[in-house]
Design a protein around this motif. Sequence first.
Motif, PDB file in Angstrom:
ATOM      1  N   ALA A 174     -29.641  37.929  97.711  1.00 57.58           N
ATOM      2  CA  ALA A 174     -29.197  37.021  96.639  1.00 57.58           C
ATOM      3  C   ALA A 174     -29.335  37.705  95.283  1.00 57.58           C
ATOM      4  CB  ALA A 174     -30.007  35.737  96.669  1.00 57.58           C
ATOM      5  N   THR A 175     -28.386  37.464  94.410  1.00 57.96           N
ATOM      6  CA  THR A 175     -28.382  38.096  93.091  1.00 57.96           C
ATOM      7  C   THR A 175     -28.296  37.047  91.992  1.00 57.96           C
ATOM      8  OG1 THR A 175     -25.958  38.346  93.168  1.00 57.96           O
ATOM      9  CG2 THR A 175     -27.291  40.187  93.982  1.00 57.96           C
ATOM     10  N   ASP A 176     -28.760  37.410  90.795  1.00 54.56           N
ATOM     11  CA  ASP A 176     -28.675  36.506  89.654  1.00 54.56           C
ATOM     12  C   ASP A 176     -27.220  36.255  89.271  1.00 54.56           C
ATOM     13  OD1 ASP A 176     -31.415  36.335  89.483  1.00 54.56           O
ATOM     14  OD2 ASP A 176     -31.590  37.925  87.980  1.00 54.56           O
ATOM     15  N   ILE A 177     -26.939  35.043  88.824  1.00 50.12           N
ATOM     16  CA  ILE A 177     -25.609  34.691  88.333  1.00 50.12           C
ATOM     17  C   ILE A 177     -25.594  34.892  86.821  1.00 50.12           C
ATOM     18  CG2 ILE A 177     -23.961  32.807  88.015  1.00 50.12           C
ATOM     19  CD1 ILE A 177     -24.911  31.672  90.686  1.00 50.12           C
ATOM     20  N   THR A 178     -24.695  35.724  86.354  1.00 49.11           N
ATOM     21  CA  THR A 178     -24.640  36.048  84.929  1.00 49.11           C
ATOM     22  C   THR A 178     -23.354  35.581  84.264  1.00 49.11           C
ATOM     23  OG1 THR A 178     -23.730  38.241  85.454  1.00 49.11           O
ATOM     24  CG2 THR A 178     -26.117  38.071  85.245  1.00 49.11           C
ATOM     25  N   SER A 179     -22.415  35.061  85.048  1.00 44.75           N
ATOM     26  CA  SER A 179     -21.136  34.603  84.493  1.00 44.75           C
ATOM     27  C   SER A 179     -20.825  33.209  84.994  1.00 44.75           C
ATOM     28  CB  SER A 179     -20.011  35.563  84.897  1.00 44.75           C
ATOM     29  OG  SER A 179     -18.740  35.008  84.575  1.00 44.75           O
ATOM     30  N   GLU A 180     -20.334  32.353  84.096  1.00 48.31           N
ATOM     31  CA  GLU A 180     -19.982  30.991  84.500  1.00 48.31           C
ATOM     32  C   GLU A 180     -18.820  30.980  85.481  1.00 48.31           C
ATOM     33  OE1 GLU A 180     -16.886  29.424  81.075  1.00 48.31           O
ATOM     34  OE2 GLU A 180     -19.013  28.885  80.887  1.00 48.31           O
ATOM     35  N   ASP A 181     -18.020  32.033  85.499  1.00 50.62           N
ATOM     36  CA  ASP A 181     -16.897  32.100  86.439  1.00 50.62           C
ATOM     37  C   ASP A 181     -17.400  32.086  87.888  1.00 50.62           C
ATOM     38  OD1 ASP A 181     -15.109  32.225  84.337  1.00 50.62           O
ATOM     39  OD2 ASP A 181     -15.018  34.413  84.331  1.00 50.62           O
ATOM     40  N   THR A 182     -18.586  32.628  88.100  1.00 46.00           N
ATOM     41  CA  THR A 182     -19.168  32.625  89.443  1.00 46.00           C
ATOM     42  C   THR A 182     -19.629  31.239  89.838  1.00 46.00           C
ATOM     43  OG1 THR A 182     -19.934  34.899  89.117  1.00 46.00           O
ATOM     44  CG2 THR A 182     -20.971  33.655  90.898  1.00 46.00           C
ATOM     45  N   LEU A 183     -20.031  30.451  88.870  1.00 44.66           N
ATOM     46  CA  LEU A 183     -20.686  29.164  89.130  1.00 44.66           C
ATOM     47  C   LEU A 183     -19.725  27.988  89.166  1.00 44.66           C
ATOM     48  CD1 LEU A 183     -23.606  28.188  89.558  1.00 44.66           C
ATOM     49  CD2 LEU A 183     -23.712  27.728  87.097  1.00 44.66           C
ATOM     50  N   ILE A 184     -18.787  27.955  88.229  1.00 47.05           N
ATOM     51  CA  ILE A 184     -17.943  26.768  88.054  1.00 47.05           C
ATOM     52  C   ILE A 184     -17.096  26.513  89.304  1.00 47.05           C
ATOM     53  CG2 ILE A 184     -15.946  25.868  86.798  1.00 47.05           C
ATOM     54  CD1 ILE A 184     -17.172  26.951  84.258  1.00 47.05           C
ATOM     55  N   GLY A 185     -17.092  25.249  89.720  1.00 49.53           N
ATOM     56  CA  GLY A 185     -16.337  24.840  90.899  1.00 49.53           C
ATOM     57  C   GLY A 185     -17.111  23.790  91.679  1.00 49.53           C
ATOM     58  N   THR A 186     -16.536  23.349  92.778  1.00 44.91           N
ATOM     59  CA  THR A 186     -17.162  22.361  93.643  1.00 44.91           C
ATOM     60  C   THR A 186     -17.661  23.038  94.904  1.00 44.91           C
ATOM     61  OG1 THR A 186     -15.740  20.590  92.792  1.00 44.91           O
ATOM     62  CG2 THR A 186     -16.825  20.209  94.911  1.00 44.91           C
ATOM     63  N   TRP A 187     -18.927  22.799  95.241  1.00 44.77           N
ATOM     64  CA  TRP A 187     -19.586  23.476  96.352  1.00 44.77           C
ATOM     65  C   TRP A 187     -20.139  22.453  97.332  1.00 44.77           C
ATOM     66  CZ3 TRP A 187     -19.744  28.894  95.923  1.00 44.77           C
ATOM     67  CH2 TRP A 187     -19.428  29.409  94.668  1.00 44.77           C
ATOM     68  N   LYS A 188     -19.992  22.744  98.622  1.00 42.14           N
ATOM     69  CA  LYS A 188     -20.518  21.870  99.668  1.00 42.14           C
ATOM     70  C   LYS A 188     -21.578  22.606 100.478  1.00 42.14           C
ATOM     71  CE  LYS A 188     -16.284  19.136 100.290  1.00 42.14           C
ATOM     72  NZ  LYS A 188     -15.300  18.626 101.282  1.00 42.14           N
ATOM     73  N   VAL A 189     -22.630  21.893 100.861  1.00 48.57           N
ATOM     74  CA  VAL A 189     -23.701  22.517 101.620  1.00 48.57           C
ATOM     75  C   VAL A 189     -23.199  22.934 103.002  1.00 48.57           C
ATOM     76  CG1 VAL A 189     -24.600  20.351 102.576  1.00 48.57           C
ATOM     77  CG2 VAL A 189     -26.114  22.317 102.327  1.00 48.57           C
ATOM     78  N   THR A 190     -23.537  24.151 103.422  1.00 50.58           N
ATOM     79  CA  THR A 190     -23.127  24.661 104.735  1.00 50.58           C
ATOM     80  C   THR A 190     -24.293  25.243 105.520  1.00 50.58           C
ATOM     81  OG1 THR A 190     -22.478  26.746 103.673  1.00 50.58           O
ATOM     82  CG2 THR A 190     -20.738  25.131 104.080  1.00 50.58           C
ATOM     83  N   ALA A 191     -25.460  25.368 104.902  1.00 50.82           N
ATOM     84  CA  ALA A 191     -26.626  25.883 105.621  1.00 50.82           C
ATOM     85  C   ALA A 191     -27.894  25.516 104.864  1.00 50.82           C
ATOM     86  CB  ALA A 191     -26.542  27.402 105.801  1.00 50.82           C
ATOM     87  N   MET A 192     -28.988  25.355 105.615  1.00 48.49           N
ATOM     88  CA  MET A 192     -30.297  25.121 105.025  1.00 48.49           C
ATOM     89  C   MET A 192     -31.317  25.972 105.764  1.00 48.49           C
ATOM     90  SD  MET A 192     -30.387  21.015 104.234  1.00 48.49           S
ATOM     91  CE  MET A 192     -30.034  20.511 105.910  1.00 48.49           C
ATOM     92  N   SER A 193     -32.248  26.542 105.040  1.00 42.59           N
ATOM     93  CA  SER A 193     -33.273  27.400 105.631  1.00 42.59           C
ATOM     94  C   SER A 193     -34.646  26.867 105.258  1.00 42.59           C
ATOM     95  CB  SER A 193     -33.117  28.834 105.124  1.00 42.59           C
ATOM     96  OG  SER A 193     -34.106  29.677 105.676  1.00 42.59           O
ATOM     97  N   TYR A 194     -35.502  26.720 106.286  1.00 44.40           N
ATOM     98  CA  TYR A 194     -36.827  26.150 106.047  1.00 44.40           C
ATOM     99  C   TYR A 194     -37.824  26.729 107.046  1.00 44.40           C
ATOM    100  CZ  TYR A 194     -40.588  22.655 106.203  1.00 44.40           C
ATOM    101  OH  TYR A 194     -41.804  22.030 106.206  1.00 44.40           O
ATOM    102  N   GLU A 195     -38.942  27.270 106.529  1.00 38.74           N
ATOM    103  CA  GLU A 195     -40.038  27.741 107.375  1.00 38.74           C
ATOM    104  C   GLU A 195     -39.550  28.669 108.486  1.00 38.74           C
ATOM    105  OE1 GLU A 195     -43.360  27.206 107.021  1.00 38.74           O
ATOM    106  OE2 GLU A 195     -42.973  26.160 105.143  1.00 38.74           O
ATOM    107  N   GLY A 196     -38.641  29.578 108.148  1.00 34.85           N
ATOM    108  CA  GLY A 196     -38.205  30.575 109.124  1.00 34.85           C
ATOM    109  C   GLY A 196     -37.076  30.154 110.027  1.00 34.85           C
ATOM    110  N   ALA A 197     -36.598  28.911 109.897  1.00 39.18           N
ATOM    111  CA  ALA A 197     -35.471  28.435 110.698  1.00 39.18           C
ATOM    112  C   ALA A 197     -34.293  28.145 109.773  1.00 39.18           C
ATOM    113  CB  ALA A 197     -35.849  27.180 111.476  1.00 39.18           C
ATOM    114  N   THR A 198     -33.089  28.416 110.255  1.00 38.11           N
ATOM    115  CA  THR A 198     -31.885  28.158 109.474  1.00 38.11           C
ATOM    116  C   THR A 198     -30.984  27.192 110.229  1.00 38.11           C
ATOM    117  OG1 THR A 198     -31.910  30.305 108.354  1.00 38.11           O
ATOM    118  CG2 THR A 198     -29.808  29.168 108.451  1.00 38.11           C
TER     119      THR A 198
END
Length: 277
Positions: A174-198
């Motif tokens: 994972a990398t830092d987001i430095t531009s709003e072009d990367t961020l702007i838009g609508t996003w839906k959850v497709t995965a969750m990771s918790y305590e070593g399980a995804t």
Amino acid sequence: MKKYLSALLVTMLCVCCLGLAACGDSGSSSSASSSAAPESSAATESSSAAADPSEKFVGDWMMAGLEMNGVTVIGDLSSMGVGTAALSIAADGTGKVTLDDDTTSFTWKQADENTLTIELENKSEDAMISGAAKVTYQDDTVRLTINSNDQEGTIIFSENGSIEGMKMLDMSQATDITSEDTLIGTWKVTAMSYEGATMYGDSASLAAMNGSDEMVIAFEARGKATMLGSEANWSIGENGAVVSDGYSEVAVKALGDDIVMNVGEAYGMEMYMRFSK
């Protein structure tokens, strides 16, 4: 199997609820895991090479994940109270499945090219595995599906204990987001990771575990956002992007074409949610 289904469902619900709470929505078990399962022999032949359609099922298989309600879970399943599982299918029409230290024998018959019907030796309601059962072959995996007390769940097995195309979320990428072009838009959850399980699934399946219709984040221009139904604000600084609902602030990072957030940070734990456009 009832123990496995119950543990999986309860933990999925807990993860969803904690994740939503961390985002501002109002709403010691065995150390063994699928990745640490004992070495086993591979299935004897691939489907393309097998003259008999049943031959692709024959062999010893390692647990690679669990599937329930449209959500697939991989990784360290011991964090969900789930131990090890192994499946052995013999060419003579017999087999056995082991959950933790409990082994159930069965006989099988070919239903179609990619399905075996299973007759369990122990049909008691108190048995680890009970109910209607079948084994299917899909994408180089064999999948044992049990329907018990109106709960249906599937244990996924493979030659090496992994599922092609499904990996643990690698937050080191994972990398830092430095531009709003990367961020702007609508996003839906497709995965969750918790305590070593995804957990993988479409947005509707993951949201349904929390009784929601959707789990969506929309980033708009000028720092405005809608996060899981609540108004929020976002900003980009020298440490990357963050989103806040006025109560807590969560870092947003890029992971390939997706974005990820450690929604468990407020609870002192690592619990990541991946969103895709």
